[in-house]
Design a protein around this motif. Structure first.
Motif, PDB file in Angstrom:
ATOM      1  N   SER A 168     -44.295 125.808  19.336  1.00  0.00           N
ATOM      2  CA  SER A 168     -44.271 127.345  18.838  1.00  0.00           C
ATOM      3  C   SER A 168     -45.871 127.721  19.084  1.00  0.00           C
ATOM      4  O   SER A 168     -45.849 128.887  19.008  1.00  0.00           O
ATOM      5  N   LYS A 169     -46.692 126.843  19.467  1.00  0.00           N
ATOM      6  CA  LYS A 169     -47.789 127.223  19.622  1.00  0.00           C
ATOM      7  C   LYS A 169     -48.021 127.596  21.360  1.00  0.00           C
ATOM      8  O   LYS A 169     -49.306 127.723  21.816  1.00  0.00           O
ATOM      9  N   ALA A 170     -47.130 127.464  22.158  1.00  0.00           N
ATOM     10  CA  ALA A 170     -47.226 127.657  23.584  1.00  0.00           C
ATOM     11  C   ALA A 170     -47.469 128.895  23.873  1.00  0.00           C
ATOM     12  O   ALA A 170     -47.264 129.820  23.280  1.00  0.00           O
ATOM     13  N   GLN A 171     -48.199 128.924  24.937  1.00  0.00           N
ATOM     14  CA  GLN A 171     -48.880 130.316  25.505  1.00  0.00           C
ATOM     15  C   GLN A 171     -48.511 130.527  26.860  1.00  0.00           C
ATOM     16  O   GLN A 171     -48.242 129.699  27.539  1.00  0.00           O
ATOM     17  N   ARG A 172     -48.915 131.826  27.273  1.00  0.00           N
ATOM     18  CA  ARG A 172     -48.364 131.945  28.653  1.00  0.00           C
ATOM     19  C   ARG A 172     -49.240 131.368  29.809  1.00  0.00           C
ATOM     20  O   ARG A 172     -48.728 131.196  30.782  1.00  0.00           O
ATOM     21  N   ASN A 173     -50.262 131.079  29.418  1.00  0.00           N
ATOM     22  CA  ASN A 173     -51.107 130.528  30.334  1.00  0.00           C
ATOM     23  C   ASN A 173     -51.176 129.003  30.320  1.00  0.00           C
ATOM     24  O   ASN A 173     -52.011 128.275  30.863  1.00  0.00           O
ATOM     25  N   ASP A 174     -50.399 128.252  29.477  1.00  0.00           N
ATOM     26  CA  ASP A 174     -50.203 126.968  29.385  1.00  0.00           C
ATOM     27  C   ASP A 174     -49.522 126.387  30.818  1.00  0.00           C
ATOM     28  O   ASP A 174     -48.992 127.142  31.345  1.00  0.00           O
TER      29      ASP A 174
ATOM     30  N   ARG B 254     -45.447 125.746  31.616  1.00  0.00           N
ATOM     31  CA  ARG B 254     -44.680 126.561  30.447  1.00  0.00           C
ATOM     32  C   ARG B 254     -43.409 126.664  30.573  1.00  0.00           C
ATOM     33  O   ARG B 254     -42.499 127.177  29.773  1.00  0.00           O
TER      34      ARG B 254
END
Ligand SMILES: Cc1cc2nc3c(=O)[nH]c(=O)nc-3n(C[C@H](O)[C@H](O)[C@H](O)COP(=O)(O)O)c2cc1C
Length: 191
Positions: A134-140, A143
């Protein structure tokens, strides 16, 4: 020295950015060097360089759920190398970029892997955990949760000056380094 060719097609420049990031990752590994081969003109493909490489990384944008026609033209032309087993036991990898988050990119990576396997090459997985909490971000990194190879996504309304995003380029860089490190092991094992 491990020589790694990165053979890619890019119709509009987005996959070219991913290819450059893969090359940066290769070149960061001591003892490895990258040669970028853009598939603009199939007649200009440096086949002798590919035959002399220790590893080849294939890259294509996903068009209609598979590699672009220009990349397929290259794949078909590689049947000459297939006949002579010129790429047998070389290390291989692959990457793709498309507009949709899914966009059927897996179809493209599967086609790239099948090409490598037909040539008797040794395929390298992505080897990165997916960013899927749920903490995943676009710049991970990773992804899109790939494992076959590196995936990138470029929004359909922006140019290669802003897409693919930084995390996807970092994923590509890490993959280039992984393929380079793997290739070096094979090269040193032969010495
Ligand atoms: C003919 C064509 C087919 C496409 N098919 C897909 C597709 O199946 N899935 C997808 O997500 N994007 C698709 N796209 C979008 C491209 O993958 C996307 O624009 C990508 O960034 C193009 O990379 P490039 O600039 O390296 O050519 C398609 C684009 C074109 C021109």
């Amino acid at each position: 020295m491990a020589k790694i060719a990165i053979v890619y097609h890019s119709g509009y420049g987005h996959t070219a950015k991913q290819a450059a990031a893969v090359a940066a990752g290769v070149n960061e590994v001591a003892g490895a060097s990258a040669q970028l081969v853009a598939l603009d003109d199939i007649a200009a493909v440096p086949w002798a360089d590919l035959d002399g490489a220790d590893g080849i990384i294939f890259g294509a944008p996903t068009y209609m759920g598979g590699p672009s026609a220009k990349f397929k033209e290259f794949a078909d032309a590689s049947s000459k190398a297939w006949f002579t087993r010129a790429w047998q036991d070389k290390v291989a990898g692959g990457f793709t970029n498309s507009a949709s988050l899914n966009g059927d990119k897996q179809g493209t990576l599967g086609a790239l892997a099948t090409l490598a396997l037909q040539h008797g090459m040794i395929w390298v997985s992505l080897g990165l955990l997916p960013a899927n909490s749920s903490k995943a971000q676009r710049n991970d990194v990773n992804r899109m949760g790939a494992s076959y190879g590196a995936m990138a996504q470029s929004d359909s309304d922006v140019g290669p000056d802003v897409a693919p995003p930084a995390g996807d380029l970092e994923t590509a860089r890490l993959y280039g380094a992984r393929v380079a490190a793997t290739t070096l092991r094979f090269v040193r094992g032969k010495q």
